[in-house]
Design a protein around this motif. Structure first.
Motif, short mmCIF file in Angstrom:
data_model
loop_
_atom_site.label_atom_id
_atom_site.label_comp_id
_atom_site.label_asym_id
_atom_site.label_seq_id
_atom_site.Cartn_x
_atom_site.Cartn_y
_atom_site.Cartn_z
N LEU A 1 -7.88 5.82 -4.24
CA LEU A 1 -9.05 5.57 -3.39
C LEU A 1 -9.76 6.87 -3.04
O LEU A 1 -11.00 6.91 -3.01
CB LEU A 1 -8.64 4.81 -2.13
CG LEU A 1 -8.16 3.37 -2.38
CD1 LEU A 1 -7.53 2.79 -1.13
CD2 LEU A 1 -9.29 2.49 -2.90
N PHE B 1 0.83 -1.21 0.00
CA PHE B 1 0.00 0.00 0.00
C PHE B 1 0.87 1.26 0.00
O PHE B 1 1.76 1.40 0.82
CB PHE B 1 -0.91 -0.02 1.23
CG PHE B 1 -2.08 0.89 1.13
CD1 PHE B 1 -3.18 0.57 0.36
CD2 PHE B 1 -2.10 2.08 1.83
CE1 PHE B 1 -4.28 1.41 0.29
CE2 PHE B 1 -3.19 2.94 1.76
CZ PHE B 1 -4.28 2.59 0.99
N HIS C 1 -2.03 4.41 -4.16
CA HIS C 1 -3.27 3.76 -3.75
C HIS C 1 -4.18 4.75 -3.01
O HIS C 1 -5.38 4.82 -3.26
CB HIS C 1 -2.98 2.56 -2.83
CG HIS C 1 -2.36 1.40 -3.51
ND1 HIS C 1 -1.29 0.72 -2.96
CD2 HIS C 1 -2.63 0.79 -4.68
CE1 HIS C 1 -0.95 -0.27 -3.77
NE2 HIS C 1 -1.75 -0.25 -4.82
N VAL C 2 -3.59 5.51 -2.09
CA VAL C 2 -4.37 6.47 -1.31
C VAL C 2 -5.03 7.49 -2.25
O VAL C 2 -6.23 7.77 -2.13
CB VAL C 2 -3.50 7.20 -0.27
CG1 VAL C 2 -4.29 8.29 0.44
CG2 VAL C 2 -2.94 6.21 0.75
N SER D 1 1.21 5.73 -1.60
CA SER D 1 0.49 6.99 -1.82
C SER D 1 -0.34 6.97 -3.11
O SER D 1 -1.39 7.60 -3.17
CB SER D 1 1.45 8.18 -1.84
OG SER D 1 2.37 8.07 -2.91
N CYS E 1 -8.21 2.50 5.83
CA CYS E 1 -8.21 3.70 4.99
C CYS E 1 -9.56 4.41 5.09
O CYS E 1 -10.61 3.79 4.88
CB CYS E 1 -7.91 3.33 3.54
SG CYS E 1 -7.89 4.74 2.42
N ARG E 2 -9.54 5.69 5.38
CA ARG E 2 -10.79 6.43 5.61
C ARG E 2 -11.68 6.53 4.38
O ARG E 2 -12.86 6.83 4.50
CB ARG E 2 -10.48 7.81 6.15
CG ARG E 2 -9.79 8.72 5.15
CD ARG E 2 -9.51 10.06 5.74
NE ARG E 2 -8.72 10.88 4.84
CZ ARG E 2 -8.34 12.09 5.12
NH1 ARG E 2 -8.64 12.62 6.27
NH2 ARG E 2 -7.62 12.76 4.26
N TYR E 3 -11.15 6.27 3.20
CA TYR E 3 -11.95 6.39 1.98
C TYR E 3 -12.74 5.12 1.67
O TYR E 3 -13.65 5.13 0.87
CB TYR E 3 -11.04 6.71 0.79
CG TYR E 3 -10.25 7.97 0.99
CD1 TYR E 3 -10.88 9.21 1.11
CD2 TYR E 3 -8.87 7.93 1.10
CE1 TYR E 3 -10.15 10.37 1.32
CE2 TYR E 3 -8.13 9.09 1.30
CZ TYR E 3 -8.79 10.30 1.41
OH TYR E 3 -8.06 11.45 1.63
N LEU F 1 -6.66 -1.88 3.92
CA LEU F 1 -7.72 -1.16 3.20
C LEU F 1 -8.83 -0.70 4.13
O LEU F 1 -9.32 0.43 4.01
CB LEU F 1 -8.32 -2.05 2.10
CG LEU F 1 -7.60 -2.09 0.78
CD1 LEU F 1 -8.26 -3.10 -0.16
CD2 LEU F 1 -7.55 -0.72 0.12
#
Length: 151
Positions: A21, A13, A17-18, A15, A62-64, A59
């Motif tokens: 997402l 994982f 990916h972030v 940036s 992750c807040r998203y 995952l």
């Protein structure tokens, strides 16, 4: 409520990916991720560093991301979209055109990938670093062998 669904392996994982997402989540009110199972990755010829359970845990933190479920085969996407009530099916643009057939049940969107970062690039870098260190160790060993043989 507008639901967005996507799929991926999400190994190592990073940036990119972030950012992906976050952009996916911005397309709707809820983001659902079909995460490739270890068995499916094997079928695809992929080897993940992290197990499915570890990648799922990352995952879910992750807040998203609102929900994660296993992706076990290529053919399940249509059924998943219907089951999850997804309005948008979104993937990275390296898949452009591959899932257009799903337009009959959801809006299909292909988003650009984050430039200059990918899991493949990270794995390649790590492999190169490993190879460099291996070569350094071999060079040191050869020097030691020469020193010993000259005694």
């Amino acid at each position: 409520m507008k639901r967005v669904i996507t799929y991926g392996t999400f190994d190592l994982f990073h940036s990119g990916h972030v950012k992906l997402l976050a952009r996916l989540r911005f397309l709707g009110d809820e983001l659902i991720v079909g995460l490739s199972s270890d068995e499916f990755n094997h079928i695809k010829g992929k080897k993940s560093i992290y197990t499915y359970e570890q990648r799922k845990e990352i995952l879910e933190a992750c807040r998203y991301v609102d929900k994660v479920f296993p992706e076990r085969c290529w053919e399940q996407k249509k059924e998943d979209i219907i089951r999850e009530g997804a309005h948008v099916f979104a993937m990275g643009d390296d898949w452009t055109g591959e899932f257009d057939y799903l337009n009959e049940i959801a809006d299909v969107i292909y988003l650009p990938r984050t430039p200059s970062i990918s899991t493949t690039d990270i794995k390649t870098f790590i492999a190169m670093e490993h190879q460099d260190r291996k070569q350094q160790a071999l060079n040191t060993l050869r020097k030691l062998e020469k020193m010993i043989s000259s005694i």
